[in-house]
Design a protein around this motif. Structure first.
Motif, PDB file in Angstrom:
ATOM      1  N   TRP A 151       0.832  -1.206   0.000  1.00 14.12           N
ATOM      2  CA  TRP A 151       0.000   0.000   0.000  1.00 14.12           C
ATOM      3  C   TRP A 151       0.864   1.253   0.000  1.00 14.12           C
ATOM      4  CZ3 TRP A 151      -4.888   1.077  -1.047  1.00 14.12           C
ATOM      5  CH2 TRP A 151      -5.407   2.307  -0.667  1.00 14.12           C
ATOM      6  N   ASN A 152       1.890   1.274   0.857  1.00 11.97           N
ATOM      7  CA  ASN A 152       2.817   2.395   0.891  1.00 11.97           C
ATOM      8  C   ASN A 152       3.852   2.255  -0.226  1.00 11.97           C
ATOM      9  OD1 ASN A 152       2.022   4.000   3.234  1.00 11.97           O
ATOM     10  ND2 ASN A 152       2.590   2.214   4.462  1.00 11.97           N
ATOM     11  N   PRO A 153       4.365   3.368  -0.761  1.00 16.74           N
ATOM     12  CA  PRO A 153       5.436   3.283  -1.758  1.00 16.74           C
ATOM     13  C   PRO A 153       6.636   2.550  -1.173  1.00 16.74           C
ATOM     14  CG  PRO A 153       4.601   5.537  -1.590  1.00 16.74           C
ATOM     15  CD  PRO A 153       3.996   4.768  -0.457  1.00 16.74           C
ATOM     16  N   PRO A 154       7.396   1.815  -1.980  1.00 20.13           N
ATOM     17  CA  PRO A 154       8.534   1.034  -1.460  1.00 20.13           C
ATOM     18  C   PRO A 154       9.574   1.876  -0.747  1.00 20.13           C
ATOM     19  CG  PRO A 154       8.535   1.094  -3.879  1.00 20.13           C
ATOM     20  CD  PRO A 154       7.219   1.622  -3.438  1.00 20.13           C
ATOM     21  N   GLU A 155       9.715   3.142  -1.161  1.00 18.68           N
ATOM     22  CA  GLU A 155      10.707   4.001  -0.507  1.00 18.68           C
ATOM     23  C   GLU A 155      10.214   4.553   0.838  1.00 18.68           C
ATOM     24  OE1 GLU A 155       8.842   6.575  -3.837  1.00 18.68           O
ATOM     25  OE2 GLU A 155       9.241   4.469  -3.402  1.00 18.68           O
ATOM     26  N   SER A 156       8.953   4.284   1.165  1.00 21.40           N
ATOM     27  CA  SER A 156       8.393   4.782   2.419  1.00 21.40           C
ATOM     28  C   SER A 156       9.135   4.240   3.635  1.00 21.40           C
ATOM     29  CB  SER A 156       6.909   4.393   2.513  1.00 21.40           C
ATOM     30  OG  SER A 156       6.388   4.625   3.802  1.00 21.40           O
ATOM     31  N   THR A 157       9.371   2.935   3.656  1.00 23.41           N
ATOM     32  CA  THR A 157       9.985   2.309   4.836  1.00 23.41           C
ATOM     33  C   THR A 157      11.386   2.850   5.127  1.00 23.41           C
ATOM     34  OG1 THR A 157       8.650   0.307   4.641  1.00 23.41           O
ATOM     35  CG2 THR A 157      10.736   0.117   5.843  1.00 23.41           C
ATOM     36  N   PRO A 158      12.308   2.866   4.148  1.00 24.45           N
ATOM     37  CA  PRO A 158      13.631   3.424   4.467  1.00 24.45           C
ATOM     38  C   PRO A 158      13.577   4.906   4.803  1.00 24.45           C
ATOM     39  CG  PRO A 158      13.468   2.902   2.120  1.00 24.45           C
ATOM     40  CD  PRO A 158      12.286   2.286   2.797  1.00 24.45           C
ATOM     41  N   TRP A 159      12.685   5.661   4.147  1.00 24.84           N
ATOM     42  CA  TRP A 159      12.597   7.093   4.447  1.00 24.84           C
ATOM     43  C   TRP A 159      12.173   7.313   5.897  1.00 24.84           C
ATOM     44  CZ3 TRP A 159       9.114  10.593   6.292  1.00 24.84           C
ATOM     45  CH2 TRP A 159       9.471  11.946   6.182  1.00 24.84           C
ATOM     46  N   ILE A 160      11.147   6.604   6.336  1.00 27.84           N
ATOM     47  CA  ILE A 160      10.672   6.758   7.716  1.00 27.84           C
ATOM     48  C   ILE A 160      11.782   6.413   8.703  1.00 27.84           C
ATOM     49  CG2 ILE A 160       9.115   5.773   9.453  1.00 27.84           C
ATOM     50  CD1 ILE A 160       7.013   5.513   7.180  1.00 27.84           C
ATOM     51  N   ARG A 161      12.468   5.317   8.453  1.00 29.94           N
ATOM     52  CA  ARG A 161      13.486   4.852   9.397  1.00 29.94           C
ATOM     53  C   ARG A 161      14.714   5.751   9.414  1.00 29.94           C
ATOM     54  NH1 ARG A 161      12.565  -1.714   8.332  1.00 29.94           N
ATOM     55  NH2 ARG A 161      10.486  -1.720   9.297  1.00 29.94           N
ATOM     56  N   GLU A 162      14.998   6.416   8.323  1.00 33.32           N
ATOM     57  CA  GLU A 162      16.107   7.363   8.284  1.00 33.32           C
ATOM     58  C   GLU A 162      15.717   8.725   8.859  1.00 33.32           C
ATOM     59  OE1 GLU A 162      17.418   7.608   4.257  1.00 33.32           O
ATOM     60  OE2 GLU A 162      17.949   5.481   4.139  1.00 33.32           O
ATOM     61  N   THR A 163      14.425   9.032   8.807  1.00 31.48           N
ATOM     62  CA  THR A 163      13.957  10.355   9.224  1.00 31.48           C
ATOM     63  C   THR A 163      13.736  10.447  10.729  1.00 31.48           C
ATOM     64  OG1 THR A 163      12.925  10.700   7.061  1.00 31.48           O
ATOM     65  CG2 THR A 163      12.145  12.082   8.855  1.00 31.48           C
ATOM     66  N   ILE A 164      13.302   9.349  11.337  1.00 27.20           N
ATOM     67  CA  ILE A 164      13.181   9.339  12.794  1.00 27.20           C
ATOM     68  C   ILE A 164      14.554   9.623  13.394  1.00 27.20           C
ATOM     69  CG2 ILE A 164      12.719   7.870  14.810  1.00 27.20           C
ATOM     70  CD1 ILE A 164      10.750   6.303  12.974  1.00 27.20           C
ATOM     71  N   LYS A 165      14.600  10.497  14.380  1.00 28.87           N
ATOM     72  CA  LYS A 165      15.869  10.800  15.036  1.00 28.87           C
ATOM     73  C   LYS A 165      16.489   9.503  15.550  1.00 28.87           C
ATOM     74  CE  LYS A 165      17.912  14.331  17.970  1.00 28.87           C
ATOM     75  NZ  LYS A 165      17.681  15.514  18.801  1.00 28.87           N
ATOM     76  N   PRO A 166      17.758   9.231  15.219  1.00 27.43           N
ATOM     77  CA  PRO A 166      18.349   7.917  15.522  1.00 27.43           C
ATOM     78  C   PRO A 166      18.176   7.450  16.957  1.00 27.43           C
ATOM     79  CG  PRO A 166      19.802   9.139  14.085  1.00 27.43           C
ATOM     80  CD  PRO A 166      18.678  10.074  14.440  1.00 27.43           C
ATOM     81  N   LYS A 167      18.306   8.349  17.918  1.00 29.42           N
ATOM     82  CA  LYS A 167      18.203   7.925  19.320  1.00 29.42           C
ATOM     83  C   LYS A 167      16.796   7.469  19.682  1.00 29.42           C
ATOM     84  CE  LYS A 167      18.056  10.740  22.806  1.00 29.42           C
ATOM     85  NZ  LYS A 167      18.390  11.761  23.818  1.00 29.42           N
ATOM     86  N   TYR A 168      15.796   7.843  18.849  1.00 29.27           N
ATOM     87  CA  TYR A 168      14.414   7.463  19.141  1.00 29.27           C
ATOM     88  C   TYR A 168      13.900   6.326  18.258  1.00 29.27           C
ATOM     89  CZ  TYR A 168      14.323  11.555  22.103  1.00 29.27           C
ATOM     90  OH  TYR A 168      14.593  12.467  23.088  1.00 29.27           O
ATOM     91  N   LEU A 169      14.710   5.843  17.346  1.00 28.76           N
ATOM     92  CA  LEU A 169      14.306   4.664  16.578  1.00 28.76           C
ATOM     93  C   LEU A 169      14.602   3.446  17.449  1.00 28.76           C
ATOM     94  CD1 LEU A 169      13.155   3.501  13.989  1.00 28.76           C
ATOM     95  CD2 LEU A 169      15.480   3.428  13.057  1.00 28.76           C
ATOM     96  N   ALA A 170      13.582   2.998  18.172  1.00 29.46           N
ATOM     97  CA  ALA A 170      13.760   1.930  19.162  1.00 29.46           C
ATOM     98  C   ALA A 170      13.854   0.556  18.524  1.00 29.46           C
ATOM     99  CB  ALA A 170      12.609   1.962  20.159  1.00 29.46           C
TER     100      ALA A 170
END
Length: 400
Positions: free
Chosen positions: A291-310
């Motif tokens: 449903w989401n574009p394939p680039e959605s997942t890496p973009w979200i994971r790169e955009t979340i501030k690293p210290k908060y990507l649990a």
């Protein structure tokens, strides 16, 4: 399992996007309906066991009972002492235009449903619970985790952006929070086909069941999840012309379409908000989701501030509706994360100035203001966070 279930109603957030209601004055008279679950077990000693409260947000077209299976299983885990945490209170919310919230606001709603307004409704519900029952405190003894799927994933994340101190953490599942410049044009082409398949009125319960289990995109739902969803979604209505009884969805076709298209005025806000969220986020997708574009997942994971990507989870064989099609796998992900948060939060608590300086306000004041005034050591002031990524250039790679 031992818990109570109460259906409750509260006034929705009064300040909403233009077009949310047919008359502007009605924006101050909308209602949100939700289910509240509450354990019947005595609370544990906070020194020994952390209490968790969960807030669940559904996707477009669904309702609060899509999560009923998950809630029961999580209470079962907690009360069988298979996990180190204690599940106290749970809320599952009918977003505006969905489920009982659709019925409560019938005749008032317009064609605009901005998802960020849905986040403000969630915060309104939680604050009402805190004020009237004392539940859903987010403090050293009790923690609020918000969980959402698809549209609900956006709402969960945006809620944490608006009120970070109200939430311990977020679990967005297949969250729709990334968009492309030409996304609307692409979606219109896809939706022309989807809307032809959307049926909201049936001649009988049997016809409705056939539609949802054999024809609709819900056909892969877990059997019990489907049962819970439909029991809360289908109502009997009398045809004004013939007097015949029809079966209708609470979230009618108009409201469903409004929910889907509400993504487009909302996603840009979510994309801008995502790097500013300051609570732990466990990002969950179905490994086969399309449903989401394939680039959605890496973009979200790169955009979340690293210290908060649990953490990140790709549920094997999961598709966009993974929470309803593979609920047991979804529950396992949630339970594991709560166990991790139980351990990590205790460690985080020990590092706060309150804990280290034993609640001595004078000592805390002297220590923290000294860092600000004498040393200008902003990185080491508790709660002071700087962004050291280029949010406006080519990408969001961390420079930390």
């Amino acid at each position: 399992m031992s818990f109570t279930l109460t259906k409750k109603e509260v006034k929705a957030h009064p300040y909403r996007s233009k077009g949310s209601t047919l008359l502007s004055e009605d924006s101050h008279n909308l209602k949100i309906v939700y289910n509240k679950y509450k354990t019947n077990c005595p609370p544990p000693n906070p020194k020994n066991q952390l209490r968790f409260n969960l807030i669940f947000c559904h996707g477009t077209g669904f309702n609060k009972s899509i999560w009923k299976y998950h809630v029961k299983k999580l209470y079962q885990l907690s009360q069988s002492m298979q996990v180190p945490w204690f599940l106290d209170s749970v809320i599952t919310i009918d977003a505006l235009g969905h489920g009982d919230s659709a019925l409560a606001n019938a005749g008032k709603l317009g064609p605009v449903f901005c998802w960020d307004d849905g986040a403000r409704d969630v915060i309104t519900v939680i604050n009402q619970e805190i004020a009237t029952t004392g539940d859903f405190q987010n403090n050293s003894e009790s923690r609020n985790v918000i969980i959402g799927h698809s549209m609900g994933g956006f709402i969960a994340l945006y809620s944490a952006f608006l009120e970070s101190e109200l939430f311990d953490s977020v679990i967005p599942i297949e969250a729709v929070i990334y968009g492309q410049i030409d996304g609307l044009d692409k979606f219109k082409k896809i939706f022309n086909k989807i809307k032809q398949m959307m049926i909201d009125t049936f001649d009988s319960h049997e016809d409705a069941l056939f539609y949802f289990t054999k024809f609709s995109f819900t056909k892969k739902f877990n059997e019990e999840v489907m049962k819970d969803y439909l029991e809360d979604e289908l109502i009997e209505i009398k045809d004004p012309e013939t007097g015949d009884i029809k079966i209708q969805c609470k979230c009618n076709k108009s409201y469903q379409v409004a929910g889907y298209f509400g993504a487009f005025p909302s996603i840009a806000k979510g994309m801008l908000a995502l790097p500013s969220i300051k609570v732990p986020i466990l990002h969950v997708v179905g490994a086969n989701g399309q449903w989401n574009p394939p680039e959605s997942t890496p973009w979200i994971r790169e955009t979340i501030k690293p210290k908060y990507l649990a953490g990140t989870v790709d549920i094997p064989k999961g598709e966009h509706l993974v929470n309803a099609e593979q609920p047991d796998e979804t529950i396992e992900v949630i339970a594991k994360f709560l166990t991790e948060r139980n351990d990590n939060f205790k460690k985080e608590l020990l590092e706060t100035p309150e804990s280290k300086l034993k609640h001595d306000k004078k000592a805390i004041e002297q220590q923290e203001f000294s860092k600000l005034i004498d040393d200008m050591d902003l990185d080491n002031i508790y709660g002071y966070e700087l962004e050291r990524r280029n949010l406006f250039g080519n990408g969001l790679k961390s420079k930390m």
